[in-house]
Structure formats: structure tokens, C-alpha cells
Motif scaffolding. Structure first.
Motif, mmCIF file in Angstrom:
data_model
loop_
_atom_site.group_PDB
_atom_site.id
_atom_site.type_symbol
_atom_site.label_atom_id
_atom_site.label_comp_id
_atom_site.label_asym_id
_atom_site.label_seq_id
_atom_site.Cartn_x
_atom_site.Cartn_y
_atom_site.Cartn_z
ATOM 1 N N VAL B 46 -4.313 -37.178 28.065
ATOM 2 C CA VAL B 46 -3.043 -36.855 28.103
ATOM 3 C C VAL B 46 -2.854 -35.678 27.384
ATOM 4 C CG1 VAL B 46 -0.609 -37.969 27.601
ATOM 5 C CG2 VAL B 46 -2.467 -39.496 28.306
ATOM 6 N N ASP B 47 -1.943 -34.761 28.013
ATOM 7 C CA ASP B 47 -1.604 -33.412 27.377
ATOM 8 C C ASP B 47 -0.188 -33.853 26.354
ATOM 9 O OD1 ASP B 47 -3.647 -31.862 28.471
ATOM 10 O OD2 ASP B 47 -2.308 -31.435 30.289
ATOM 11 N N LEU B 48 -0.426 -33.447 25.169
ATOM 12 C CA LEU B 48 0.494 -33.622 24.169
ATOM 13 C C LEU B 48 1.645 -32.785 24.533
ATOM 14 C CD1 LEU B 48 -0.655 -34.077 20.664
ATOM 15 C CD2 LEU B 48 0.893 -35.743 21.920
ATOM 16 N N PRO B 49 3.062 -33.199 24.739
ATOM 17 C CA PRO B 49 4.094 -32.304 24.926
ATOM 18 C C PRO B 49 4.840 -31.767 23.581
ATOM 19 C CG PRO B 49 4.863 -34.723 24.986
ATOM 20 C CD PRO B 49 3.317 -34.753 24.954
ATOM 21 N N ASP B 50 5.333 -30.659 23.847
ATOM 22 C CA ASP B 50 6.039 -30.158 22.702
ATOM 23 C C ASP B 50 5.400 -29.668 21.641
ATOM 24 O OD1 ASP B 50 8.859 -30.657 23.707
ATOM 25 O OD2 ASP B 50 8.376 -32.487 23.561
ATOM 26 N N ASP B 90 17.461 -30.632 29.522
ATOM 27 C CA ASP B 90 17.347 -29.543 28.700
ATOM 28 C C ASP B 90 16.088 -29.187 28.824
ATOM 29 O OD1 ASP B 90 16.319 -31.730 27.357
ATOM 30 O OD2 ASP B 90 17.195 -31.279 25.593
ATOM 31 N N ARG B 91 15.001 -29.470 29.681
ATOM 32 C CA ARG B 91 13.699 -28.949 29.618
ATOM 33 C C ARG B 91 13.432 -27.514 29.677
ATOM 34 N NH1 ARG B 91 14.994 -31.434 34.327
ATOM 35 N NH2 ARG B 91 14.350 -30.638 36.233
ATOM 36 N N GLY B 92 14.344 -26.969 30.429
ATOM 37 C CA GLY B 92 14.147 -25.176 30.460
ATOM 38 C C GLY B 92 14.674 -24.768 29.282
ATOM 39 N N ARG B 93 15.581 -25.464 28.623
ATOM 40 C CA ARG B 93 16.225 -24.693 27.139
ATOM 41 C C ARG B 93 14.785 -24.967 26.128
ATOM 42 N NH1 ARG B 93 21.557 -23.452 27.076
ATOM 43 N NH2 ARG B 93 22.686 -24.255 28.740
ATOM 44 N N ALA B 94 14.219 -26.231 26.279
ATOM 45 C CA ALA B 94 13.440 -26.526 25.324
ATOM 46 C C ALA B 94 11.977 -25.853 25.488
ATOM 47 C CB ALA B 94 12.928 -27.939 25.464
ATOM 48 N N LEU B 95 11.748 -25.318 26.949
ATOM 49 C CA LEU B 95 10.588 -24.395 27.236
ATOM 50 C C LEU B 95 10.910 -23.050 26.597
ATOM 51 C CD1 LEU B 95 7.646 -24.380 28.627
ATOM 52 C CD2 LEU B 95 8.984 -23.625 30.369
ATOM 53 N N ALA B 96 12.286 -22.534 26.772
ATOM 54 C CA ALA B 96 12.532 -21.208 26.361
ATOM 55 C C ALA B 96 12.440 -21.207 24.862
ATOM 56 C CB ALA B 96 13.881 -20.984 26.739
ATOM 57 N N ALA B 97 12.519 -22.332 24.226
ATOM 58 C CA ALA B 97 12.468 -22.439 22.730
ATOM 59 C C ALA B 97 11.157 -21.966 22.113
ATOM 60 C CB ALA B 97 13.323 -23.496 22.047
ATOM 61 N N ALA B 100 9.980 -18.654 22.632
ATOM 62 C CA ALA B 100 10.688 -17.781 21.673
ATOM 63 C C ALA B 100 9.803 -17.905 20.268
ATOM 64 C CB ALA B 100 11.936 -18.076 21.578
ATOM 65 N N GLU B 101 9.414 -18.837 20.128
ATOM 66 C CA GLU B 101 8.654 -19.418 18.945
ATOM 67 C C GLU B 101 7.291 -18.644 19.130
ATOM 68 O OE1 GLU B 101 8.655 -23.473 18.160
ATOM 69 O OE2 GLU B 101 10.826 -23.627 18.270
ATOM 70 N N LEU B 102 6.784 -18.853 20.124
ATOM 71 C CA LEU B 102 5.384 -18.086 20.470
ATOM 72 C C LEU B 102 5.415 -16.655 20.339
ATOM 73 C CD1 LEU B 102 2.495 -18.869 20.786
ATOM 74 C CD2 LEU B 102 2.640 -18.992 23.316
ATOM 75 N N GLN B 103 6.605 -16.341 20.950
ATOM 76 C CA GLN B 103 6.463 -14.796 21.123
ATOM 77 C C GLN B 103 6.700 -14.274 19.755
ATOM 78 O OE1 GLN B 103 7.686 -10.962 21.233
ATOM 79 N NE2 GLN B 103 9.392 -12.382 20.507
ATOM 80 N N SER B 104 7.426 -14.799 19.023
ATOM 81 C CA SER B 104 7.695 -14.164 17.451
ATOM 82 C C SER B 104 6.655 -14.427 16.723
ATOM 83 C CB SER B 104 9.022 -15.028 17.142
ATOM 84 O OG SER B 104 9.348 -14.689 15.664
ATOM 85 N N ALA B 105 5.964 -15.472 16.710
ATOM 86 C CA ALA B 105 4.789 -15.548 15.894
ATOM 87 C C ALA B 105 3.445 -14.536 16.258
ATOM 88 C CB ALA B 105 4.340 -16.809 16.124
ATOM 89 N N GLY B 106 3.369 -14.888 17.565
ATOM 90 C CA GLY B 106 2.202 -13.921 18.082
ATOM 91 C C GLY B 106 2.222 -12.528 18.102
ATOM 92 N N LYS B 147 5.127 -29.928 36.210
ATOM 93 C CA LYS B 147 4.158 -30.912 36.096
ATOM 94 C C LYS B 147 5.031 -32.410 35.944
ATOM 95 C CE LYS B 147 0.529 -30.599 33.187
ATOM 96 N NZ LYS B 147 -0.066 -30.446 31.808
ATOM 97 N N ASP B 148 5.246 -32.839 37.111
ATOM 98 C CA ASP B 148 6.189 -34.062 37.294
ATOM 99 C C ASP B 148 7.656 -33.705 36.583
ATOM 100 O OD1 ASP B 148 4.136 -35.341 38.599
ATOM 101 O OD2 ASP B 148 3.274 -35.870 36.912
ATOM 102 N N ASP B 149 7.753 -34.410 35.488
ATOM 103 C CA ASP B 149 9.017 -34.212 34.834
ATOM 104 C C ASP B 149 8.839 -33.202 33.664
ATOM 105 O OD1 ASP B 149 7.277 -35.703 33.267
ATOM 106 O OD2 ASP B 149 8.903 -37.047 32.416
ATOM 107 N N ARG B 150 7.872 -32.528 33.803
ATOM 108 C CA ARG B 150 7.637 -31.616 32.580
ATOM 109 C C ARG B 150 7.683 -30.171 33.143
ATOM 110 N NH1 ARG B 150 2.783 -34.022 28.806
ATOM 111 N NH2 ARG B 150 3.833 -36.065 28.505
ATOM 112 N N LEU B 151 7.952 -29.241 32.384
ATOM 113 C CA LEU B 151 7.637 -27.845 32.571
ATOM 114 C C LEU B 151 6.653 -27.418 31.446
ATOM 115 C CD1 LEU B 151 11.459 -26.292 32.706
ATOM 116 C CD2 LEU B 151 9.982 -27.171 34.501
#
Lengths: 318, 168
Positions: B46-50, B90-97, B100-106, B147-151
Motif C-alpha cells: 500500500v502506498d501511504l497517502p498524504d 478537495d483532493r485537487g487542493r490537497a495535491l496542490a498543497a 507547494a510544500e515540496l516546491q518551497s522546500a526543494g 489512481k482510483d480515488d487518489r491524485l
């Protein structure tokens, strides 16, 4: 010096550019001492250096000519001599601003002063509205302008400098913005070409007492009593004219092991006109970058009296 | 190489935590920041989400340098189904968040860090700073995958380091 990384070629990502005024009247460049200031914080350069952000396509060219002096038969090189010293540097600015535009323009860069109603259209701006006299208490960051503060808006650009009163020669406070060859009639001409420009961060009104606070201190420092303020709508570059921008420059390339390469040109004079570099972007857009090219002029290094045009310093990591 | 991999993970984790300390996961019964290195964890179907899952991919070595320069591509997988409270809308917003976190950190201005040796941690010793620093390029973001119900998305970043004498 770290004995492990001291031998590795620097891996440089971005090059930062810093410029400082040359006193054109005295012919005095601003000298950067890498021994004293080589480790400065890149976002906080030592005065009077002004950070102009990252640059792209930084290219240095050496035009120095070395000739051989040959003697004998058959002739063989007996010794060599440098017959010409020449260096140029070119790049594009990653950001746009007054100083970037002025440096890229190569010649005097005009502030588009707010025009008075009904003024005749001119390519570099028509007759300007009457400039505002500065009042007591003015500093490099806070301009006391009385009730006239109400005529400005937050975010507006302002030019602060003296009236043009038939001066001949270099004009512009802090940095020479132009060279006047013959008497002009525009009382606002110095404010048109000055680099003593700021953006309004806030406006305070208290009855007839009003002040405007700038985002950054003015390049020329505290204004003199005879300076005035004009609102600026924008900036204008012109292809042509005879003036050459001349600045002292420092470029810093930071390696990934903490080392730095510092290129210092005490006197850089513009050698290109107004041009941009358009980089293809996504979605059919183009990123427009300001291109600049300069020729290095000489200074005398007082350490040994040699004539040089640039210094490259390597500041090792500790 | 392992020291460079460990150092990059530690730097990225600390930056992500500073940006959003609420992004946590429960892994092997322990609550921890929402970033992990797959090869350091138990194999899971299982791929851990979030959370951000780091996976070390292509490696190359430039041996012409005085010190060999190792380049390692790090793939960062992440996915989200949004929140149950919003029915996943809100899965699109959650992915966008997460983007943004990865963009800022990396992609922060400072993209280098002293290389650390964490080998002593197993024996209760503190990490040891090595003689060189690691550095990395800009984070490149891949396409959004359903991926099914996930982005889901995979971002990649190239991490570079010098292989110091005696380093394995």
C-alpha cells in the motif's frame, strides 16, 4: 582552506550582480576588497554596493593581445609583450528595475515624469507637472512634502533631485545619470535622468503635514534642501544619444562547497544599445530579459602600480 | 553515497516539517513527519497517502574529478484522496498543497547542505559533519496521475555529492 574541497572546480548555480556608482566628475571608481568583504551576505551587500539580483548568460571575454618579439635568423621568440589590454562582459538580468533598465540601456535612461494636462506629446515624456519642494525633516527614506502627499499614491514611483538650472556636465545626484553638453530649457531635466528614484511604501497625512515613506532609501542618501519630488509613470530607454553609463561592478558565483568566485570590474562602461533577450516560454509566451554588455576600463592597482581592468578573486571555504 | 542520501532526506524532512508540521504519518506505530525513504522501510503493498515517499533511482559517477562526483536522481512520490469530510472533493487542493510544500522546500535559494554521517546514530552517537557538502538541482514535477480515488504525482530532483576518501 578545506584541503578536501579546495582542489575541486567550483560548481556554480547562479551568479549575482552588484553595482556601485562611479564618481564621474572625479573619475573615482568604487573598489571592492575581496579580502575584507569577500564573504558578505549575498542579500545584504556592503555599502555602497547595490544588489541587482541574479544574472543569466554571464560571459566574460578577454581581448588582451600578447605579441611575441622575435630576433635572430631564423627568428625565435625572445620575449613577449602585452600590446593591448581589453576585457568585456555581457549578461542578461533576471529581474527588471530602474537600475537594471539604466544599465541595459547603456546611455541616459529617462524617467517618464507625470505630465501636466494638455502637454505636448514627447517620446521621452512631455512637460512634467510642477515638482514638489521637500520640507525640513526629510531623510533618505521619508520625504516631507506637506499637503502634496495627497497627490501621490502608495506604489507610485518618485524621482528626487534638483532643478535643472543651466548646468553643463554630469548631472544626477548619487549617480551621474547623463552628461549635458549644451544648455537645456527643461527645469525637470535632472529629475528625468536621475537614478535617485524610489517607490512609495506608505503615505502619512496629518492636516497640512504630510510625508511619503519609500520602500528603500534613495541612492543619493539624504536629499539636499534644493531637491524636489516628481511622480514617475515609468521609464524610457532610447537608442541613440552620446552618454555612456559607467559603473563599478561585482559578480559573485557561489560554489556548492562554500567557496566563491568574485569578479570585480572597477569601471564598466556600456558597450551596447537597447536590446532584450527573448527566451521561449511555455504556452506561447516569451520571457523578456534585459541584455547588457560592458567594456572594462582601467584603474591603477595601488599595490604595485599596474594598470588592470578586472580582478578575479577566489575566496575559499573555511 | 549513503551519507549523501541520508543528508538529503534529513534536510528535506526538516524543511517540510518547518512548512507544515501537521503533515504527519503513523508508521510502525510511531507518529512522524510525513516524509519517508521507501528503501528504509518495510516493503508494503500500500502506498501511504498524504506523505512524501523518496525513492532513489538513477545513479551516475563522474570519476574524472579529484573526488568522484556522484549524481543520484531522487524520485519523490506523493498522492492524496483529499479529506473524507469533503468527500474527496478537495483532493485537487490537497495535491496542490503538497506541490507547494515540496516546491518551497526543494527549490529554496539554499540548495546545498553539509554532508553528514549518521552511522553513529545506531550506537547513540551524534551525526558527524563531513568535509564536503551535498547540493541538488531544481525539483521537476511530473504529470498528475489518477489512481482510483487518489491524485498522485512524482517529482524528481538530482542530488550531487563528492565521494570522500574512505567513504562507502
Amino acid at each position: 582552506v578545506n584541503d578536501v574541497t579546495g582542489m575541486m572546480a567550483p560548481m556554480v548555480g547562479n551568479v549575482s550582480a552588484y553595482f556601485a556608482p562611479v564618481n564621474r566628475v572625479a573619475g573615482q571608481a568604487t573598489i571592492f576588497d575581496a579580502a575584507q568583504s569577500g564573504a558578505f551576505a549575498l542579500n545584504n551587500p556592503p555599502a555602497p554596493w547595490i544588489g541587482l539580483g541574479w544574472i543569466d548568460g554571464f560571459a566574460r571575454k578577454c581581448g588582451t593581445k600578447i605579441e611575441s618579439v622575435r630576433t635572430g635568423a631564423p627568428s625565435t621568440t625572445t620575449f613577449q609583450a602585452r600590446t593591448e589590454i581589453e576585457a568585456t562582459v555581457s549578461f542578461s538580468f533576471e529581474s527588471w528595475g530602474k537600475l537594471q533598465l539604466a544599465l541595459a540601456a547603456g546611455t541616459q535612461q529617462m524617467n517618464l515624469l507625470q505630465v501636466s494636462t494638455g502637454s505636448t506629446p514627447e517620446g521621452s515624456g512631455g512637460a512634467a507637472v510642477t515638482a514638489i519642494v521637500l520640507q525640513a525633516g526629510t531623510t533618505a527614506s521619508v520625504l516631507q512634502v506637506g499637503s502634496a502627499a495627497a497627490t501621490f499614491v502608495v506604489g507610485e514611483l518618485v524621482a528626487v533631485d534638483v532643478d535643472y538650472l543651466t548646468q553643463i556636465g554630469f548631472v544626477g545626484s548619487g549617480v551621474s545619470g547623463a552628461y549635458v553638453q549644451s544648455v537645456l530649457s527643461d527645469v525637470d531635466y535632472v529629475r528625468r535622468v536621475t537614478l535617485n528614484v524610489g517607490r512609495i511604501a506608505s503615505i502619512a497625512m496629518n492636516g497640512t503635514a504630510g510625508s511619503i515613506t519609500l520602500e528603500c532609501p534613495l541612492v543619493a542618501g539624504m536629499p539636499s534642501a534644493n531637491m524636489k519630488v516628481s511622480g514617475v509613470a515609468g521609464f524610457c530607454d532610447r537608442e541613440g544619444s552620446s552618454f555612456f553609463q559607467e559603473w563599478s561592478a561585482v559578480f559573485v558565483g557561489e560554489g556548492q562547497q562554500g567557496e566563491r568566485i568574485i569578479w570585480h570590474y572597477p569601471r564598466l562602461q556600456a558597450m551596447s544599445g537597447v536590446a532584450e533577450t527573448n527566451l521561449s516560454g511555455i504556452g506561447g509566451y516569451e520571457k523578456v530579459q534585459l541584455s547588457a554588455a560592458f567594456r572594462a576600463l582601467p584603474v591603477i592597482d595601488p599595490v604595485d602600480g599596474q594598470t588592470v581592468v578586472c580582478f578575479r578573486s577566489y575566496v575559499a571555504s573555511l | 553515497v549513503q551519507n549523501a542520501k541520508d543528508t538529503f532526506y534529513e534536510v528535506l524532512r526538516s524543511r517540510l516539517v518547518a512548512l507544515n508540521s501537521y503533515r504527519t504519518i503513523v508508521l510502525r506505530g510511531v507518529v512522524r513527519p510525513g516524509v519517508l525513504v521507501e528503501e528504509n522501510e518495510l516493503i508494503s503493498a500500500v502506498d501511504l497517502p498524504d506523505c512524501f515517499r523518496l525513492r532513489w533511482a538513477v545513479m551516475s559517477v563522474d570519476a574524472k574529478c579529484a573526488l568522484p562526483m556522484v549524481t543520484f536522481e531522487c524520485a519523490i512520490d506523493y498522492e492524496t484522496a483529499g479529506t473524507a469530510m469533503n468527500g474527496g472533493m478537495d483532493r485537487g487542493r490537497a495535491l496542490a498543497a503538497m506541490d507547494a510544500e515540496l516546491q518551497s522546500a526543494g527549490n529554496a535559494t539554499q540548495r546545498s547542505s553539509p554532508k553528514m554521517n549518521y552511522a553513529g546514530l545506531a550506537n547513540g552517537l551524534a551525526p558527524v559533519a563531513m568535509n564536503t557538502s551535498i547540493w541538488w538541482g531544481e525539483v521537476a514535477f511530473g504529470k498528475t496521475v489518477i489512481k482510483d480515488d487518489r491524485l498522485a504525482r512524482t517529482a524528481t530532483v538530482v542530488v550531487m555529492s563528492y565521494q570522500e576518501a574512505g567513504e562507502l
